[in-house]
Design a protein around this motif. Structure first.
Motif, mmCIF file in Angstrom:
data_model
loop_
_atom_site.group_PDB
_atom_site.id
_atom_site.type_symbol
_atom_site.label_atom_id
_atom_site.label_comp_id
_atom_site.label_asym_id
_atom_site.label_seq_id
_atom_site.Cartn_x
_atom_site.Cartn_y
_atom_site.Cartn_z
ATOM 1 N N LEU C 161 0.830 -1.205 0.000
ATOM 2 C CA LEU C 161 0.000 0.000 0.000
ATOM 3 C C LEU C 161 0.864 1.254 0.000
ATOM 4 N N ILE C 162 1.917 1.229 0.843
ATOM 5 C CA ILE C 162 2.798 2.399 0.933
ATOM 6 C C ILE C 162 3.472 2.648 -0.412
ATOM 7 N N LEU C 163 3.970 1.559 -0.990
ATOM 8 C CA LEU C 163 4.672 1.687 -2.257
ATOM 9 C C LEU C 163 3.721 2.182 -3.334
ATOM 10 N N ALA C 164 2.512 1.613 -3.359
ATOM 11 C CA ALA C 164 1.545 2.031 -4.378
ATOM 12 C C ALA C 164 1.200 3.507 -4.209
ATOM 13 N N ALA C 165 0.926 3.898 -2.963
ATOM 14 C CA ALA C 165 0.565 5.299 -2.732
ATOM 15 C C ALA C 165 1.751 6.206 -3.020
ATOM 16 N N GLY C 166 2.977 5.741 -2.662
ATOM 17 C CA GLY C 166 4.171 6.534 -2.937
ATOM 18 C C GLY C 166 4.359 6.740 -4.427
ATOM 19 N N LEU C 167 4.228 5.663 -5.193
ATOM 20 C CA LEU C 167 4.370 5.770 -6.646
ATOM 21 C C LEU C 167 3.312 6.715 -7.200
ATOM 22 N N PHE C 168 2.094 6.571 -6.684
ATOM 23 C CA PHE C 168 0.968 7.382 -7.142
ATOM 24 C C PHE C 168 1.255 8.863 -6.917
ATOM 25 N N THR C 169 1.671 9.210 -5.687
ATOM 26 C CA THR C 169 1.929 10.626 -5.401
ATOM 27 C C THR C 169 3.111 11.137 -6.228
ATOM 28 N N CYS C 170 4.163 10.303 -6.332
ATOM 29 C CA CYS C 170 5.327 10.735 -7.110
ATOM 30 C C CYS C 170 4.928 11.007 -8.553
ATOM 31 N N LEU C 171 4.148 10.093 -9.117
ATOM 32 C CA LEU C 171 3.723 10.249 -10.506
ATOM 33 C C LEU C 171 2.945 11.543 -10.675
#
Lengths: 318, 227, 502
Positions: C161-171
């Motif tokens: 979840l953290i990684l997905a949300a991190g990627l999402f925000t970074c993108l």
């Protein structure tokens, strides 16, 4: 030598060490702990070489480790001297990192100065830096016609603001330091934005001729707060620089060294910001003090802070 | 080079210290526990400060500042490298020479949490942790600290009802330990597996009335210190 | 199974340490494990995305549901890697079908949500057990480490979840405004573009975390087997026996060969080796227990794909509740006017107290730093000058009256060491006594020279530099100076020492 006679011969020493370890604080008071440590290491090495029982080796190994940990335990009283820290180490470390301080100062002050002047001469420029609502709020705060500067604030509010300044400002400084780990870019950005913000506000309020409310308010605690932000940026830049240019060390070791050397600066920054928060909450906000007094005290504070920060050179050319 | 979680340091006196480094899973859980404790402390303090109005708010803000930045530092320095969460998981922070953590190192490690936290809830921290074999996050790398396991493995009860047998030959320390283990773990090993293992050591057992397994057990008892 | 080739240190670890070992395995073989896990999943995801063009999250859900399959190839590969066998690159492709078909239905139904998924997978994939033998085996394995398997599952899920949300925000952060796809609509829920981005982010997070999750479970499984089958003891016993054989050259091949054969069955050990007697009833009990656990586990799915909505719903709910509570607190616990006044007074006195403390501190600081403030120098008392430096007596009273003459006398008496020693200590002594140079007994010769240089008289510092050079050569190198060098030093000694102190 047979294991049993070996054990018999040294049993007394081992028991003495165990007694020493069981009593709190007795190791540091014992003059013989180094001697004990050397003996123990020797016993352990011997019993390993002579292939004595695993149980004995285990016991000696544990004893060595406990003694080692006890010898190297962190002791607040011996390694943390507040007086030398603030009287000597903090100014000295500022002096050693003077180039970082200069860079941080430039990155902080130049954009501030430029944006301040720009906004002073251009009426609409403020809105390209700050939000409309923020601008209104700031104007309201320092409006000489507003009632706020007319009467004394309540003590409760002072204490609340003190808490707020501690929480907010020191956290900003800590983040500014930590962001330096991102190759120094983070610290530069924090410095830049803070500089821009402060410069713009000052420029805008000067243009509105709110001089008598704004400058007396900020002059005193600014001496501590602005310098501390610059220093925290400098400490962050040091981290980033250690990664970019590690010199003779590996990048990792350079980073470690930089981290260790930045510690006195951090302590100093905390002290300065606590003082700043104190002054901002209890002195700057006071409405009954005449402006001339505020300027005088502010001037003295700036003089003392700069004197203090430049005092590092005495403690050794490095 | 065998994969192993142990970390070794040679200390003065030529002694090797060994510790087990701790990876993201226990550390994540320890952090989660600390996070909850901190949250509850702030909430309780916040509720308690409501009746005191702005005075209370001021103190609550200072309290928040300390909880945010110094909760881990104070625990790590004055409680053997452990915050409450780490205590529950049996892990502890030490310097990378396995000496207890110093105040400065703990401060650096915890201030740099800010960077580990980026861009979203410790993502940088997690990535750095799995990209080096000591599982150090950025703050650990800069402060020269690492997280080790300090939970003692429970020792099996000593065996006393076995008559010891002197080993027929000198054995190294690992070999001694393996024989002791063979005795102590005999409860959970099936009989055929024990025989299989004992048959490897055909050289140091003799063919007598006793089975090989029993002979090895008796040698193990000897190394346990039974005489 | 050739234990001698084991790629990690075999010893009985705690469950946490086993998980950490799993993470180590995942990071050291990360690329191959990632590739064999991610490739098939991606190959399935692409056509599914084409089918579910308007609702890509369904493609995501299907691929996510099939996760037990994607974990099988990495597991199989790792089981080869730990014995340092490299499976042929294409050989693994041939294995895919048989690997995926093993006991596939239960893994897609109730076992999909088992908390022990990664921990139990090796029993199916590597030992190829089904039905009753499988549950018997699991009963033995589950004697320990099920709590760690749960922790592994939870933490890896959080990491996803953290990684997905991190990627999402970074993108979102890096997409320039001109290309902004409009991730949120006016109601702040995800638009189709948002769902696409989020699905891809979650998929990436899933395949990135998968090797770690699966290896941690595998390491837990291995740790149980090491414990139950005493692999560590076997390895040591074998090396011991090897040592004995080499030492005594007693090679008993007749025992070794059948032993090797008996152990060479890769991961095919019969459960009876470790398992003790379990009757059918207890096995059935266990199965029902596991089933109960899985029922409980169904909550996980619901939470996962409603995550965004869930946050939104709660965003409105929690503050209101909190606000109500605070309002209630303020209404009921606000003190009456008298108390309020007391509070106000307390605050006032507190403020006074703080100010007084601050002023006291200020006064103390002024007192402490009165020296530097008076003069920007140091107010510290100079340390007492040392009596002995480098083993030479530098007290003025120990010197003869006419130093240069004495030096030359000693030189002519063929005592060069004493001669030069006298000259050096006399110079030090004069510098301390007349010029108040702050030498310390801990200083080295060159540090002294540096101090003299810092003192600022050029000829004096040159003189001292020459003297130090000659003295050091004699003292440490046993190298005699030239006579005229010494003479020159002696002749100018009185003149140099007579410089006015600053």
């Amino acid at each position: 030598m047979k294991q049993q006679s070996f054990e018999q011969q040294h049993q007394q020493t081992w028991e003495e060490i165990e007694r020493l370890l069981d009593k709190p604080n007795s190791v540091e008071n014992s003059s013989r702990c180094a001697e004990h440590y050397m003996h123990l290491c020797q016993h352990l090495a011997l019993s390993k070489q002579r292939l004595y029982d695993a149980a004995l080796i285990e016991r000696l190994n544990k004893l060595v480790m406990r003694l080692y940990r006890e010898i190297y335990r962190y002791r607040s009283e011996s390694r943390f001297n507040l007086y030398t820290l603030f009287a000597r180490e903090f100014p000295l470390s500022l002096y050693r990192h003077r180039y970082f301080v200069v860079v941080a100062l430039l990155v902080f002050a130049l954009p501030g100065l430029i944006s301040g002047l720009w906004i002073f001469f251009d009426e609409t420029a403020i809105y390209s830096v700050l939000d409309f609502t923020d601008v209104r709020q700031i104007e309201k705060m320092y409006d000489p016609a507003a009632s706020k500067f007319g009467r004394e604030r309540e003590s409760e509010t002072d204490i609340m603001m003190f808490g707020f300044y501690i929480q907010n400002n020191i956290s900003v400084a800590f983040r500014c330091f930590a962001a330096g780990l991102l190759l120094g870019i983070g610290s530069l950005l924090v410095l830049l934005f803070n500089g821009l913000h402060i410069g713009s506000v000052a420029g805008h309020l000067t243009r509105l001729d709110y001089v008598d409310t704004f400058y007396p308010f900020v002059v005193t605690h600014g001496a501590f707060e602005l310098t501390a932000i610059v220093f925290s940026g400098a400490a962050g830049l040091k981290l980033g620089y250690a990664i970019l240019n590690p010199g003779p060390y590996s990048r990792l070791n350079a980073l470690r060294l930089a981290g260790r050397e930045a510690i006195p600066m951090l302590y100093g920054i905390v002290l300065m910001l606590v003082i700043a928060a104190f002054i901002e909450a209890f002195w700057s906000s006071s409405a009954s003090l005449p402006i001339s007094v505020k300027y005088t005290v502010g001037g003295i504070c700036w003089f003392l802070v700069l004197l203090y920060c430049f005092s590092g050179k005495r403690f050794g050319p490095r | 080079m065998l994969l192993d979680t142990s970390y070794r340091v040679e200390i003065p006196g030529g002694i090797e210290l060994e510790a087990q480094v701790v990876g993201p899973v226990p550390r994540f859980l320890a952090f989660a526990i600390d996070f909850m404790i901190r949250g509850v402390m702030l909430l309780v303090a916040g509720i308690a400060s409501i009746p005191f109005g702005e005075l209370g708010t001021g103190f609550w803000l200072i309290f928040w500042f300390f909880i945010e930045w110094f909760y881990p530092v104070l625990f790590e320095v004055f409680w053997r490298g452990q915050t409450p969460g780490k205590k529950v998981l049996g892990i502890s922070v030490v310097q990378d020479d396995l000496t207890p953590i110093s105040f400065g190192a703990s401060l650096v490690r915890n201030l740099l949490r800010t960077v580990d936290f980026l861009p979203f809830f410790y993502l940088f921290g997690l990535i750095t942790m799995v990209s080096n074999e000591r599982f150090q996050r950025l703050g650990d790398l800069a402060a020269g600290t690492l997280v080790i396991s300090i939970r003692e493995t429970a020792k099996p009860a000593a065996v006393t009802d076995i008559s010891p047998l002197a080993p027929p030959t000198t054995l190294s320390r690992t070999e001694q330990t393996a024989l002791v283990d063979f005795l102590q773990r005999s409860q959970q090993l099936s009989r055929p597996r024990q025989e299989e293992l004992a048959s490897i050591l055909d050289e140091i057992t003799h063919s007598g009335s006793e089975t090989r397994v029993e002979q090895l057990h008796r040698i193990g008892a000897w190394f346990l210190g039974v005489r | 199974m050739d234990l001698d080739k084991l790629q990690f240190k075999a010893c009985v670890r705690s469950g946490w340490q086993a998980i950490d070992l799993g993470f180590l395995m995942a990071r050291s073989w990360w690329l191959p494990l990632f590739m064999v896990g991610a490739l098939p999943a991606t190959l399935l995801l692409i056509p599914l995305l084409l089918v579910f063009w308007e609702s890509p999250h369904w493609a995501g859900v299907i691929v996510w549901w099939l996760k037990p399959f994607w974990e099988r190839l990495p597991l199989y590969l790792a089981s080869r890697k730990i014995f340092s066998e490299a499976p042929p690159e294409w050989g693994i492709i041939q294995q895919v079908r048989s690997l995926y078909l093993k006991d596939w239905l239960p893994w897609l139904l109730w076992r999909r949500f088992s908390f022990n998924r990664a921990f139990d997978a090796p029993v199916t994939v590597l030992e190829e057990l089904k039905a009753k033998p499988r549950s018997q085996r699991l009963r033995v394995l589950h004697g320990k480490h099920t709590d760690m398997a749960l922790a592994n599952q939870l933490v890896c899920f959080c990491c996803e979840l953290i990684l997905a949300a991190g990627l999402f925000t970074c993108l979102l952060f890096f997409i320039p405004d001109s290309l902004d796809p409009g991730v949120y609509d006016s109601l702040e829920s995800l638009t189709l573009a948002g769902v696409w981005i989020y699905t891809l982010c979650y998929f990436s997070a899933m395949i990135l975390v998968m090797p770690f999750h699966s290896m941690a479970g595998f390491a837990l499984y291995l740790n149980r087997r090491i414990d139950l089958e005493a692999w560590d003891i076997e390895i040591t016993f074998r090396s011991l026996s090897q040592r004995k054989k080499q030492a005594g050259s007693r090679l008993i091949a007749s025992i070794l060969i059948p032993l090797m054969i008996s152990l060479s069955v890769i991961f095919q050990s019969t459960p009876t080796l470790a398992a003790t007697d379990h009757n059918n009833e207890s096995a059935r009990e266990l199965i029902s227990e596991v089933l109960k656990g899985e029922d409980f586990g169904r909550e996980e799915t619901v939470e996962k794909w409603r995550f965004i909505n869930w946050v939104e719903e709660n965003q409105d709910r929690i503050p209101e509740w909190l606000i109500d509570f605070i309002e209630w607190m303020e209404a009921n616990f606000k003190f009456d006017d008298a108390t309020e006044e007391t509070l106000q007074t307390t605050a006032f006195w507190l403020k006074v107290l703080l100010v007084v403390i601050f002023i006291c501190l200020l006064v103390y600081l002024f007192y402490r730093f009165r020296g530097p403030l008076k003069k920007l120098g140091s107010s510290r008392q100079p340390e007492a000058a040392p009596d002995i430096m480098f083993g030479l007596d530098v007290r003025p009273e120990s010197l003869p009256d006419d130093v240069p003459v004495q030096v030359m006398n000693l030189w002519q008496a063929e005592q060069p060491r004493e001669a030069l020693g006298l000259l050096y200590r006399a110079t030090l002594s004069r510098l301390i006594a007349q010029h108040a140079l702050r030498f310390k007994s801990s200083h080295t010769e060159s540090e002294c020279a540096a101090l003299v240089q810092a003192y600022g008289i050029q000829s004096l510092s040159y003189y001292f530099f020459q003297l130090t050079r000659i003295w050091r050569r004699l003292a440490y190198g046993h190298e005699l100076p030239q006579v005229n060098e010494l003479k020159a030093l002696c002749e100018s000694w009185s003149k140099e020492m007579a410089h006015d102190p600053q």
